[in-house]
Design a protein around this motif. Structure first.
Motif, PDB file in Angstrom:
ATOM      1  N   GLN A 512      27.993  33.571  34.480  1.00  0.00           N
ATOM      2  CA  GLN A 512      28.143  32.001  34.885  1.00  0.00           C
ATOM      3  C   GLN A 512      29.325  31.237  33.847  1.00  0.00           C
ATOM      4  OE1 GLN A 512      24.341  30.221  34.559  1.00  0.00           O
ATOM      5  NE2 GLN A 512      23.762  30.746  36.681  1.00  0.00           N
ATOM      6  N   ALA A 515      32.585  33.093  34.908  1.00  0.00           N
ATOM      7  CA  ALA A 515      33.170  32.529  36.323  1.00  0.00           C
ATOM      8  C   ALA A 515      33.772  31.115  35.810  1.00  0.00           C
ATOM      9  CB  ALA A 515      32.106  32.574  37.249  1.00  0.00           C
ATOM     10  N   TYR A 516      33.078  30.412  35.188  1.00  0.00           N
ATOM     11  CA  TYR A 516      33.713  29.106  34.938  1.00  0.00           C
ATOM     12  C   TYR A 516      34.684  29.104  34.139  1.00  0.00           C
ATOM     13  CZ  TYR A 516      34.100  24.231  33.309  1.00  0.00           C
ATOM     14  OH  TYR A 516      34.683  22.901  32.980  1.00  0.00           O
ATOM     15  N   GLN A 518      37.161  31.418  34.041  1.00  0.00           N
ATOM     16  CA  GLN A 518      38.084  31.845  34.804  1.00  0.00           C
ATOM     17  C   GLN A 518      38.712  30.727  35.946  1.00  0.00           C
ATOM     18  OE1 GLN A 518      37.043  35.421  36.867  1.00  0.00           O
ATOM     19  NE2 GLN A 518      36.394  36.505  35.066  1.00  0.00           N
ATOM     20  N   SER A 519      37.852  30.011  36.314  1.00  0.00           N
ATOM     21  CA  SER A 519      38.036  28.722  37.312  1.00  0.00           C
ATOM     22  C   SER A 519      38.747  27.567  36.586  1.00  0.00           C
ATOM     23  CB  SER A 519      36.722  28.095  37.771  1.00  0.00           C
ATOM     24  OG  SER A 519      35.781  27.615  37.000  1.00  0.00           O
ATOM     25  N   VAL A 520      38.607  27.510  35.213  1.00  0.00           N
ATOM     26  CA  VAL A 520      39.343  26.608  34.320  1.00  0.00           C
ATOM     27  C   VAL A 520      40.730  26.981  34.007  1.00  0.00           C
ATOM     28  CG1 VAL A 520      39.046  25.177  32.291  1.00  0.00           C
ATOM     29  CG2 VAL A 520      37.154  25.543  33.795  1.00  0.00           C
ATOM     30  N   ASP A 521      40.775  28.388  33.669  1.00  0.00           N
ATOM     31  CA  ASP A 521      42.072  28.978  33.550  1.00  0.00           C
ATOM     32  C   ASP A 521      42.400  28.237  31.853  1.00  0.00           C
ATOM     33  OD1 ASP A 521      43.899  30.898  33.587  1.00  0.00           O
ATOM     34  OD2 ASP A 521      45.426  29.665  34.891  1.00  0.00           O
ATOM     35  N   SER A 526      37.389  25.716  28.456  1.00  0.00           N
ATOM     36  CA  SER A 526      35.999  26.086  28.893  1.00  0.00           C
ATOM     37  C   SER A 526      34.922  26.015  27.946  1.00  0.00           C
ATOM     38  CB  SER A 526      36.242  27.429  29.484  1.00  0.00           C
ATOM     39  OG  SER A 526      36.786  28.378  28.778  1.00  0.00           O
TER      40      SER A 526
END
Length: 544
Positions: A512, A515-516, A518-521, A526
Motif C-alpha cells: 500500500q 503504491a501510494y 508511486q501515485s504521488v511521484d 509520500s
C-alpha cells in the motif's frame, strides 16, 4: 523526551530483588494462581480465549503501561532478537527500576485526584503532587504509607503534594470525606450524604460519622508580600460557628454536624467519628492529628483498601476491573473473578502494599499478555482478552517526542505567549495535550471519545508539525535525515513503522505504501504523508 535506559540489572537491583523476594509473595506463583482462579471461576470448554500477544505488541504495551512512552526502534529490535524465555519479565523489572515509572504513575494519580476538583485553583498542587508521588513510587513506598500522607496532610499546597486531595476539594469536609473513601476504599459513600444509600447498605449516619474525622481541617489562602498560595490547616480551638455551615468550613470546626433535613438552618446532630466498615471510633473532642491518624490506620488496614488499589491497577492494565466502575465497589457488589481478586488483594497486602510487586504480578499473568479484543458486551465472559486503552495526554506527548526524536525543552522553547494555566503552569505543549487528550482515569473507557480539540492539539504544535515534514536541506528534521540516508523504500517504511507503531509493516502495508508513493511521484511528500498517517492512526493513539 522520555528515555529509559534498558540495561542488565545491576548488582544493587539484584540485591534489592533478593531482599524483596524474602518479604513478598513469589511473583510468578501468584500470577499463575490468579490465572488458575480466573479459569476456574469464569471459563469453560467453550470459552474462546485470545491467544498470547506477540513480542512487538507486548513490548509497546508494557512500555506505555509502566513508563508512559514507546520503545525506540533499537529497543524493539533488541527485544525481538532476544531468544531468552524470561525476557518479558526482565523488561518488566527493568522498566520498574527506571525513574520514568514513578513519573508516569504519578501523573496518572494527578489526573485521578484533580479531575474531580471542586476548586480550580487546586492546579497549584499539581507539580508538587507529581514530584512527591514520583519519589514515593520509585522508592517502593507502600501504598498504605502514601495514603496515610494524603489523609493526614497539612501545609502549603505549592510545597507539599500530599495536600492534593484536600486542596482539590477546597477543604470542604463532606467532599474531602467522599474522595478519601472513593480513592482509597473504592466505595462511594457520598451517596449516603443526604439519605440512606439507594443501592448499598450504607446509612446516612455512617457517612456523617466518617466526615466527623475531618471537620478540623480546612484550606486557607496564604497572601504575603512574597507568596500567594493556599495551605491546608487544622484548628483544634473552640468552635465559634453558629448553625449548620459545614460546607462553608474555612477555619476548621471542632466537630461535624449532620444537617437536619427538616430544618436546614438548625445546627443538626453532632456526630462522633466512627469508621463505617469496622465500627472503630474516637471520642468527640479528639484532636485533629489523632482523628486523622486513626482513620488513616483503619482505612489502610481494611480489606477494601487493598482491593481498591488492586481493582484499579488491574483495570488499567487488563482493560476491565474485577469491579466496574472501578471506584464503586463494596460488599453489596459482585465482582467478576471474586476468588482471583480476593487472592490478589490478600497477597498485595502481604507484600507490604508494594505497588511494584503488584505490577509485576499483573503483567506476568496470561490475562494481561493476551491479545486485545473490543470491549465485551455485558453478557460475554470477562478477561478472555486484553482491552485496548486510549493513551492519556502525557503518554501521547511522550510517544510523539520519541517518534520524532524531539527534546521536550526544545519543543517548549518554541511556544510563544502562554497566558492561561493548566495543571499549575503556563500552557506548555504537554499542557495542551493534557487538556485535549486528558480524561478522568476513573470513568469507564468506553465513554471516552475523540474530539475536535484533540485534532487541533495535533495540528497546532509548531515543532511537532515541523518534525512531520522533512525540513530543509540545511536544517533537516529526523524524518528528513531518514529520507536522505535510507535509499531503499521498504527499509524506510519499516523504520517509520518501528518509530511509530513499534512493529514491522505487514506485506500488505508495504504494498500500500509503495503504491501510494508511486501515485504521488514525490518521495519526500509520500513519506511525510505516511508519517502523518501513522501518528494519527488509532493504533498509535491507543495502547493495544
Amino acid at each position: 523526551m522520555l528515555r529509559v535506559s534498558i540495561v542488565l540489572v545491576s548488582a544493587a537491583l539484584v540485591g534489592w530483588l533478593a531482599t524483596d523476594a524474602l518479604a513478598a509473595p513469589n511473583v510468578q506463583r501468584v500470577a499463575k494462581q490468579v490465572d488458575r482462579l480466573l479459569a476456574e471461576e469464569l471459563f469453560d470448554d467453550s470459552t474462546e480465549l485470545a491467544p498470547p500477544v506477540d513480542d512487538a505488541t507486548f513490548l509497546r504495551r508494557v512500555w506505555l503501561d509502566l513508563v508512559g512512552d514507546i520503545p525506540s526502534p533499537e529497543h524493539t529490535t533488541a527485544f525481538l532478537l532476544d531468544p531468552s524465555p524470561d525476557k518479558r519479565d526482565r523488561v518488566i523489572r527493568d522498566l520498574l527500576a527506571s525513574d520514568q515509572y514513578g513519573q508516569n504513575w504519578a501523573r496518572y494519580w494527578r489526573d485521578v485526584i484533580l479531575s474531580r476538583r471542586i476548586e480550580d485553583r487546586a492546579v497549584l498542587v499539581a507539580n508538587p503532587l507529581v514530584t512527591m508521588l514520583t519519589e514515593e513510587l520509585n522508592a517502593g513506598t507502600g501504598w498504605d504509607e502514601v495514603a496515610t500522607k494524603f489523609i493526614t496532610a497539612v501545609g502549603d499546597v505549592r510545597e507539599d503534594g500530599s495536600t492534593a486531595i484536600l486542596m482539590a476539594q477546597d477543604g470542604v469536609t463532606e467532599d474531602s470525606t467522599a474522595e478519601f473513601s472513593r480513592i482509597f476504599l473504592g466505595i462511594q459513600i457520598q451517596c449516603a450524604q443526604c439519605h440512606d444509600h439507594p443501592y448499598d447498605r450504607w446509612k446516612r449516619e455512617q457517612f456523617h460519622e466518617l466526615a466527623a474525622f475531618f471537620p478540623r481541617t480546612a484550606v486557607r489562602q496564604v497572601n504575603t508580600a512574597t507568596k500567594r498560595s493556599f495551605a491546608v490547616i487544622t484548628n483544634d480551638g473552640r468552635d465559634v460557628r453558629r448553625g449548620n455551615n459545614n460546607n462553608l468550613n474555612r477555619r476548621g470546626a471542632a466537630e461535624h454536624y449532620m444537617p437536619d433535613l427538616d430544618d436546614p438552618s438548625a445546627r443538626g446532630e453532632r456526630m462522633q467519628p466512627k469508621f463505617f466498615l469496622t465500627g472503630d471510633e474516637v471520642p468527640i473532642g479528639t484532636r485533629d492529628a489523632k482523628r486523622r491518624e486513626s482513620i488513616a490506620e483503619w482505612m489502610t488496614q481494611s480489606d477494601w483498601f487493598a482491593t481498591a488499589y488492586v481493582n484499579r491497577m488491574w483495570a488499567e492494565l487488563v482493560g476491565e476491573g474485577f469491579y466496574e466502575p472501578i471506584d464503586d465497589m463494596g460488599p453489596d457488589r459482585k465482582p467478576n473473578g471474586a476468588k482471583a481478586v480476593e487472592l490478589l488483594s490478600q497477597q498485595f497486602a502481604a507484600s507490604g502494599y508494594d505497588p511494584k510487586w503488584l505490577m509485576r504480578v499483573i503483567l506476568n499473568t496470561e490475562a494481561y499478555q493476551r491479545e486485545c479484543r473490543p470491549r465485551r458486551l455485558p453478557e460475554e465472559t470477562a478477561f478472555t482478552a486484553n482491552v485496548a486503552q486510549p493513551l492519556r495526554g502525557d503518554q501521547l506527548f511522550n510517544s510523539l517526542l520519541t517518534t520524532l526524536e524531539l527534546d521536550e525543552a526544545t519543543v517548549r522553547s518554541m511556544v510563544s505567549g502562554g497566558a492561561g494555566r493548566a495543571y499549575g503552569a503556563r500552557f506548555s505543549p504537554r499542557d495542551v495535550f493534557n487538556v485535549a487528550f486528558g480524561f478522568d482515569p476513573s470513568v469507564p473507557r468506553e465513554t471516552i471519545t475523540s474530539s475536535i480539540p484533540q485534532a487541533l492539539a495535533m495540528m497546532n504544535q509548531p515543532q511537532i508539525n515541523r518534525s512531520l515534514s522533512a525540513g530543509s536541506r540545511r536544517r533537516p528534521t529526523s524524518l528528513g535525515k531518514l529520507i536522505a540516508g535510507v535509499e531503499d523504500d521498504d527499509m524506510l517504511t519499516s523504520e517509520l513503522f518501528l518509530r511509530t507503531l513499534c512493529r514491522e509493516p505487514t506485506d500488505e502495508e508495504l504494498e500500500q505504501v509503495s503504491a501510494y508513493a508511486q501515485s504521488v511521484d514525490d518521495r519526500t511528500e509520500s513519506y511525510e504523508d505516511l508519517l502523518w498517517s501513522l501518528i494519527n492512526s488509532t493504533e498509535y493513539i491507543y495502547r493495544k
